[in-house]
Design a protein around this motif. Structure first.
Motif, mmCIF file in Angstrom:
data_model
loop_
_atom_site.group_PDB
_atom_site.id
_atom_site.type_symbol
_atom_site.label_atom_id
_atom_site.label_comp_id
_atom_site.label_asym_id
_atom_site.label_seq_id
_atom_site.Cartn_x
_atom_site.Cartn_y
_atom_site.Cartn_z
ATOM 1 N N ARG A 118 0.820 -1.210 0.000
ATOM 2 C CA ARG A 118 0.000 0.000 0.000
ATOM 3 C C ARG A 118 0.851 1.255 0.000
ATOM 4 O O ARG A 118 0.441 2.306 -0.459
ATOM 5 C CB ARG A 118 -0.898 0.012 1.235
ATOM 6 C CG ARG A 118 -2.229 -0.648 0.966
ATOM 7 C CD ARG A 118 -3.001 -0.832 2.242
ATOM 8 N NE ARG A 118 -2.564 -2.055 2.908
ATOM 9 C CZ ARG A 118 -3.182 -2.598 3.945
ATOM 10 N NH1 ARG A 118 -4.233 -2.028 4.455
ATOM 11 N NH2 ARG A 118 -2.746 -3.713 4.469
ATOM 12 N N ASP A 119 2.054 1.168 0.588
ATOM 13 C CA ASP A 119 2.945 2.321 0.646
ATOM 14 C C ASP A 119 4.306 1.791 1.037
ATOM 15 O O ASP A 119 4.478 0.583 1.215
ATOM 16 C CB ASP A 119 2.436 3.351 1.680
ATOM 17 C CG ASP A 119 2.936 4.769 1.366
ATOM 18 O OD1 ASP A 119 4.095 4.894 0.952
ATOM 19 O OD2 ASP A 119 2.176 5.724 1.541
ATOM 20 N N LEU A 120 5.282 2.704 1.182
ATOM 21 C CA LEU A 120 6.555 2.289 1.750
ATOM 22 C C LEU A 120 6.350 1.986 3.232
ATOM 23 O O LEU A 120 5.325 2.344 3.819
ATOM 24 C CB LEU A 120 7.595 3.395 1.574
ATOM 25 C CG LEU A 120 8.069 3.651 0.140
ATOM 26 C CD1 LEU A 120 8.990 4.853 0.113
ATOM 27 C CD2 LEU A 120 8.792 2.440 -0.430
ATOM 28 N N ALA A 121 7.350 1.361 3.841
ATOM 29 C CA ALA A 121 7.191 0.984 5.246
ATOM 30 C C ALA A 121 7.080 2.197 6.150
ATOM 31 O O ALA A 121 6.346 2.180 7.138
ATOM 32 C CB ALA A 121 8.366 0.106 5.678
ATOM 33 N N PHE A 122 7.815 3.276 5.828
ATOM 34 C CA PHE A 122 7.814 4.455 6.695
ATOM 35 C C PHE A 122 7.466 5.692 5.872
ATOM 36 O O PHE A 122 8.351 6.438 5.448
ATOM 37 C CB PHE A 122 9.182 4.624 7.367
ATOM 38 C CG PHE A 122 9.673 3.384 8.059
ATOM 39 C CD1 PHE A 122 8.999 2.861 9.149
ATOM 40 C CD2 PHE A 122 10.798 2.730 7.604
ATOM 41 C CE1 PHE A 122 9.444 1.712 9.776
ATOM 42 C CE2 PHE A 122 11.260 1.580 8.230
ATOM 43 C CZ PHE A 122 10.569 1.075 9.313
ATOM 44 N N PRO A 123 6.164 5.939 5.658
ATOM 45 C CA PRO A 123 5.769 7.045 4.769
ATOM 46 C C PRO A 123 6.197 8.415 5.258
ATOM 47 O O PRO A 123 6.598 9.268 4.459
ATOM 48 C CB PRO A 123 4.244 6.944 4.738
ATOM 49 C CG PRO A 123 3.915 5.597 5.243
ATOM 50 C CD PRO A 123 5.014 5.193 6.150
ATOM 51 N N VAL A 191 13.675 -1.911 3.964
ATOM 52 C CA VAL A 191 12.648 -2.464 4.848
ATOM 53 C C VAL A 191 11.387 -2.790 4.048
ATOM 54 O O VAL A 191 10.762 -3.841 4.252
ATOM 55 C CB VAL A 191 12.347 -1.484 6.001
ATOM 56 C CG1 VAL A 191 11.201 -1.989 6.835
ATOM 57 C CG2 VAL A 191 13.579 -1.284 6.849
ATOM 58 N N ALA A 195 9.850 -6.406 4.037
ATOM 59 C CA ALA A 195 8.721 -6.673 4.927
ATOM 60 C C ALA A 195 7.353 -6.487 4.286
ATOM 61 O O ALA A 195 6.358 -6.929 4.841
ATOM 62 C CB ALA A 195 8.845 -5.776 6.170
ATOM 63 N N MET A 196 7.269 -5.828 3.126
ATOM 64 C CA MET A 196 5.951 -5.402 2.648
ATOM 65 C C MET A 196 5.494 -6.115 1.377
ATOM 66 O O MET A 196 4.552 -5.673 0.742
ATOM 67 C CB MET A 196 5.963 -3.891 2.372
ATOM 68 C CG MET A 196 6.533 -3.041 3.472
ATOM 69 S SD MET A 196 5.408 -2.763 4.824
ATOM 70 C CE MET A 196 4.309 -1.576 4.090
ATOM 71 N N PHE C 25 0.480 -1.070 6.915
ATOM 72 C CA PHE C 25 0.831 -2.446 7.243
ATOM 73 C C PHE C 25 -0.393 -3.338 7.275
ATOM 74 O O PHE C 25 -1.496 -2.896 7.602
ATOM 75 C CB PHE C 25 1.521 -2.511 8.606
ATOM 76 C CG PHE C 25 2.842 -1.810 8.633
ATOM 77 C CD1 PHE C 25 3.949 -2.357 8.001
ATOM 78 C CD2 PHE C 25 2.982 -0.597 9.281
ATOM 79 C CE1 PHE C 25 5.167 -1.715 8.013
ATOM 80 C CE2 PHE C 25 4.197 0.061 9.298
ATOM 81 C CZ PHE C 25 5.288 -0.506 8.659
ATOM 82 N N GLN C 30 3.872 -7.707 10.903
ATOM 83 C CA GLN C 30 4.601 -7.049 9.826
ATOM 84 C C GLN C 30 5.158 -5.700 10.304
ATOM 85 O O GLN C 30 6.298 -5.363 10.023
ATOM 86 C CB GLN C 30 3.653 -6.841 8.639
ATOM 87 C CG GLN C 30 4.349 -6.354 7.393
ATOM 88 C CD GLN C 30 3.374 -6.004 6.293
ATOM 89 O OE1 GLN C 30 2.313 -5.432 6.532
ATOM 90 N NE2 GLN C 30 3.718 -6.361 5.074
ATOM 91 N N HIS C 33 8.137 -6.211 12.609
ATOM 92 C CA HIS C 33 9.281 -6.656 11.822
ATOM 93 C C HIS C 33 9.904 -5.470 11.100
ATOM 94 O O HIS C 33 11.127 -5.285 11.111
ATOM 95 C CB HIS C 33 8.794 -7.729 10.839
ATOM 96 C CG HIS C 33 9.862 -8.262 9.953
ATOM 97 N ND1 HIS C 33 11.051 -8.759 10.433
ATOM 98 C CD2 HIS C 33 9.934 -8.373 8.610
ATOM 99 C CE1 HIS C 33 11.803 -9.145 9.433
ATOM 100 N NE2 HIS C 33 11.149 -8.921 8.312
ATOM 101 N N LEU C 37 13.629 -3.992 11.753
ATOM 102 C CA LEU C 37 14.578 -4.016 10.641
ATOM 103 C C LEU C 37 15.061 -2.607 10.305
ATOM 104 O O LEU C 37 16.241 -2.391 10.018
ATOM 105 C CB LEU C 37 13.899 -4.649 9.434
ATOM 106 C CG LEU C 37 14.792 -5.028 8.279
ATOM 107 C CD1 LEU C 37 15.805 -6.049 8.724
ATOM 108 C CD2 LEU C 37 13.958 -5.590 7.149
#
Lengths: 556, 100, 226
Positions: A118-123, A191, A195-196, C25, C30, C33, C37
């Protein structure tokens, strides 16, 4: 048949504007919704705007350099002005255009789409890295233009710490700040890719584009901190006299070069690898054929990213490093050719017997392959100790890395921009104009830079604008090529902006390409996919071409 | 301030931290050994032993304080990757200085 | 044993301990994690950052062995050793905070966080005292005052490197204490552990790593070159 499979076979035309759910561009229109967005797609467009502006600045500086070199005695600018102009060109193009170019724009936009996230891990971190980038880069740019810096983009000590009389300190601060933007982008990508990924998106189902961005992100993480500390050491030495490089005290400026090139050689691959990812997407789409040797390209990507960390000494062959070390660095540098060649052969084999369509992105991709080969082969000359003694610090080096940086990265950038423009904007660019500009850039580039190989081999040193008159003809040829190149760059800027309003509307998958990003509408909705995609297909699952006698087309 | 019933005494908390307390003791011992070797009674072999001790202390922090073995394989890979890259940086640069 | 300690692995977390899932997420596992990371990736960059300084120390050691040894003997090794011990203690209290957070023991968690911040502050005070001693002994060559080892210019390089390395570490620790205090302020709210337990875990990694870097600084800069 899975959802995504169905989307490939039946690319439904986009519904009429009325009644269509809002996409990421039309969800909201306020300035605030752009400048405080956490949507990776909008941030990618913010980056695109910023790096295009920096590209224009760097290109104007390049034009001034070529203008000055038309006459042999350097009478157009003073020496100091010329030094400042090539520093603007180097700093802006390397730090503010090439390094963020493909990762921060296409990578940002496409990685989540390609892996089904849906997006990057840390928007929010992603938005922060844009602000860090723009803040640091504008700060440096203001310094370069108002004050001026004459060290070149490499900031070698002790010139930068002791002898330069220009405004080095603000430039260093800005470049250090921009480094954090790279680190945060790399961290976010690593990440996200780990992870995504959508259910079913295994490592060997990821497009090569994602592989190359993974490798690039690792380089961001492992190399950028070393340049940060090297520049901090310079900064402290120049500003407060706290440093370790001062030869007057017994310090060794070559140590700075080690730290600098431990980052800056891998940085070449920060610039090149994402371009290779772009080419690996364009070539199968326009040959309508599975990519040849998928796993070999993936491994070669990681191989390149690793080898690039053990070859930095080849920038230092003539500065007095140990002979034993020089031999080791030289031999290791040759090894870079292996994974590079694996990629070139695989792209070529993908084109072989494909159903080739020579549209604009493919023209750029084919230009890329040719110019990258030329740039790569001349790199082997420079890795050879004896030849490097002769051509080090000449225009041969300048021509070599421009074949990689412009012939490689810039062509890949433009090819990718045309390829994904319909996905970014929902509009098609005018095809005829695209082809004209691709040809102009290819011709202009070669006329500009091929003479520089000859000039360098004849002994014209870089960074001087006062040269012997017998070099004038080749220099005029090079400057003439630069004007063609400039026209080639101007065309896309005009017609791409024009297409935002007047371009034909694009379907979800105008090229018949494979990959998750083509299963969602153009432009995509704010959360990328209406439903969580489930990946049950191989990458580049193009239909097999009709069988023929030797069956070569089936390999891959 | 009295803790609610659910919260343990200090001893109760420490009982859940046996590994951490052991790592803490090991780190203090390592520090003591380094100080003895390097400051109180230096000898010609001290440097090598101290570097080995340093490596052991780094490993202790990574393995027990930061719980690397309980992380997914990928994080374990990352924690090793950094040190491998430091080895490349230092090793290849010193190669230059030793072959001049 | 290990599985019981690993409450963060989303199995068997006690009532009232968990995290609020952000919209990008799919689930809490997830998100945990990814956060873990992300911190490891950041620590990777921190390691390489300090590695550049360690490399400078090694090169100075190779090119000017006598001057480096002489300069290193002027460093306040006992203050450095005491500071190492302080940080080792703070690592233990940080682990205490993590353990308490995994069990939902809020008061112990807050106490341990405050203890960690206090030990970090103690480190910085000792560091400041050490710098002051250096100043008094004329070991600050970059200031406009006489330098004790002026006869050997190469010692200056090592002293400069010592100041840069320790100051960069102190900057990290100052930031660390500030974040720690901010986090403790937020964590005092009763429902903190329901929503953000993994903040403590992720932050703990950072703190342990700053400790690790200091152990390396102390050994490589203060002790080995003597």
């Amino acid at each position: 048949m899975s959802t995504s499979e169905r989307a490939f076979r039946d690319p439904a035309p986009a519904p009429a504007t009325i009644g269509r759910p809002p996409d990421y561009l039309h969800e909201s229109h306020t300035l605030r919704s752009w400048f405080l967005t956490t949507d990776h797609k909008r941030i990618a467009l913010l980056y695109l705007a910023a790096i295009t502006a920096f590209f224009v600045v760097g290109a104007i500086a390049a034009g001034l350099i070529r203008l000055s070199l038309v006459v042999p005695n350097g009478e157009i600018f003073t020496n100091d002005t010329y030094n400042k102009i090539f520093t603007v060109h180097g700093v802006v193009m390397v730090w503010f255009f090439l390094i963020p170019s493909i990762p921060a724009t296409f990578g940002n936009f496409l990685i989540p789409l390609m892996i089904g996230a849906r997006d990057l891990a840390f928007p929010r971190l992603n938005l922060l890295s844009w602000y860090i980038f723009v803040g640091g880069a504008l700060f440096t740019l203001a310094d370069l233009i108002i004050g001026g810096v004459d060290t070149g983009w490499t900031f070698y000590a002790p010139f930068s710490t002791t002898f330069s009389n220009t405004y080095v300190i603000p430039a260093l601060i800005g470049v250090i700040i921009v480094g954090f933007s790279s680190i945060l982008t790399g961290l976010n990508f690593v990440v996200t890719i780990h992870a995504m990924r959508a259910p079913g998106m295994t490592w060997f189902r990821m497009p090569i584009f994602v592989w190359t961005h993974y490798a690039t992100s690792l380089i961001f993480l492992l190399a950028t901190p070393v340049i940060t500390i090297a520049l901090i050491l310079l900064l402290m030495e120049r500003a407060f006299g706290i440093g370790v490089f001062d030869p007057a005290l017994g310090g060794d400026p070559v140590l700075f070069e080690h730290l600098f090139w431990f980052y800056s050689h891998p940085a070449v691959y920060i610039m090149v690898l994402p371009g290779m990812g772009v080419i690996s997407e364009i070539v199968p789409a326009f040959a309508q054929k599975r990519i040849f040797g998928y796993r070999f390209i993936a491994y070669a990507t990681i191989g390149l990213a690793s080898i690039t960390f053990v070859v930095w000494g080849h920038h230092m062959f003539v500065n007095g490093i140990g002979t034993g070390a020089a031999v080791v660095f030289s031999v290791l540098s040759f090894a870079v050719a292996v994974p590079s060649a694996v990629k070139v052969y695989n792209w070529t084999a993908t084109i072989y017997k494909g159903r080739i369509r020579l549209q604009t992105p493919m023209l750029y991709a084919m230009g890329y392959i040719g110019l990258f080969v030329l740039g790569g082969l001349t790199g082997l000359f420079l890795a050879t100790l004896a030849i490097d003694e002769h051509v080090h610090g000449t225009y041969f080096v300048v021509a070599h890395f421009h074949y990689i940086m412009v012939g490689g990265t810039m062509l890949a950038f433009l090819g990718g921009l045309h390829f994904w423009w319909p996905k970014f904007t929902g509009r098609l660019y005018p095809e005829a104009w695209g082809r004209i500009s691709a040809f102009l850039i290819f011709i202009g580039f070669n006329v500009t830079f091929f003479p520089q190989f000859l000039l360098g081999y004849l002994g014209m040193p870089r960074r001087y604008h006062d040269y012997p008159p017998e070099f004038q003809l080749l220099n005029i040829l090079s400057s003439a090529g630069a004007t063609i190149l400039a026209a080639g760059y101007l065309f896309p800027m005009v017609y791409l902006i024009w297409s935002l309003w007047f371009g034909e509307r694009a379907s979800a998958n105008p090229w018949g390409a494979r990959g998750l990003e083509w299963t969602t509408p153009s432009p995509p909705p704010a959360h990328n996919f209406a439903r969580q995609p489930i990946v049950d297909f191989e990458p580049y699952a193009y239909p097999d071409p009709p069988a023929d006698d030797d069956g070569a087309a089936h390999v891959g | 301030m009295s803790a609610p019933d659910t919260e343990p005494s200090l001893g109760g908390l420490l009982r859940h931290m046996r590994v951490a307390v052991a790592a803490f003791a090991a780190l203090l011992v390592g520090l003591g050994a380094i100080v003895v070797l390097g400051v109180v009674a230096p000898s010609s072999a001290s440097s090598v032993i101290m570097l080995v001790l340093l490596a052991a202390m780094v490993a202790t922090v990574l393995l027990f304080s930061m719980e690397v073995p309980q992380e997914p394989p990928l994080t374990r890979f990352f924690s090793g990757l950094g040190f491998a890259w430091v080895a490349i940086l230092v090793g290849m640069t010193l190669l230059d200085y030793f072959t001049r | 044993m290990t599985t019981a300690r690993r409450m963060s692995a989303s199995v068997a977390a006690p009532e009232g301990v968990g995290i609020e899932v952000a919209e990008q997420f799919a689930d809490a596992t997830q998100q945990r994690h990814a956060a873990q990371l992300g911190m490891w990736a950041w620590l990777l960059t921190e390691l390489l950052l300090f590695a550049g300084l360690f490399l400078c120390a090694a090169v100075l050691h190779v090119t000017h062995p006598a001057a480096v040894a002489r300069a290193a003997r002027h460093l306040k090794v006992w203050i450095g050793a005491a500071n190492t011990a302080v940080l080792i203690c703070s690592s233990l209290t940080m682990t205490g905070a993590i353990t308490a957070s995994r069990h939902g023991w809020r008061r112990w968690m807050l106490r341990c966080l405050l203890a960690t911040a206090a030990l970090g502050t103690l480190f910085l005070l000792l560091k400041g005292f050490e710098y002051y001693q250096d100043y008094l002994e004329h070991m600050t060559p970059f200031l406009d005052r006489p330098y004790a080892l002026a006869g050997e210019p190469a010692t200056r390089l090592y002293i400069d490197l010592y100041f840069l390395t320790t100051a960069l570490h102190a900057l990290h620790l100052t930031t660390g204490v500030a974040i720690l205090l901010g986090m403790t302020w937020i964590a005092r709210k009763p429902r903190f552990l329901h929503r953000h337990q993994n903040w403590i875990e992720v932050y703990g990694l950072y703190w342990h790593f700053i400790d690790l870097i200091w152990i390396m600084v102390f050994t490589l800069i203060y002790v080995v070159p003597r």
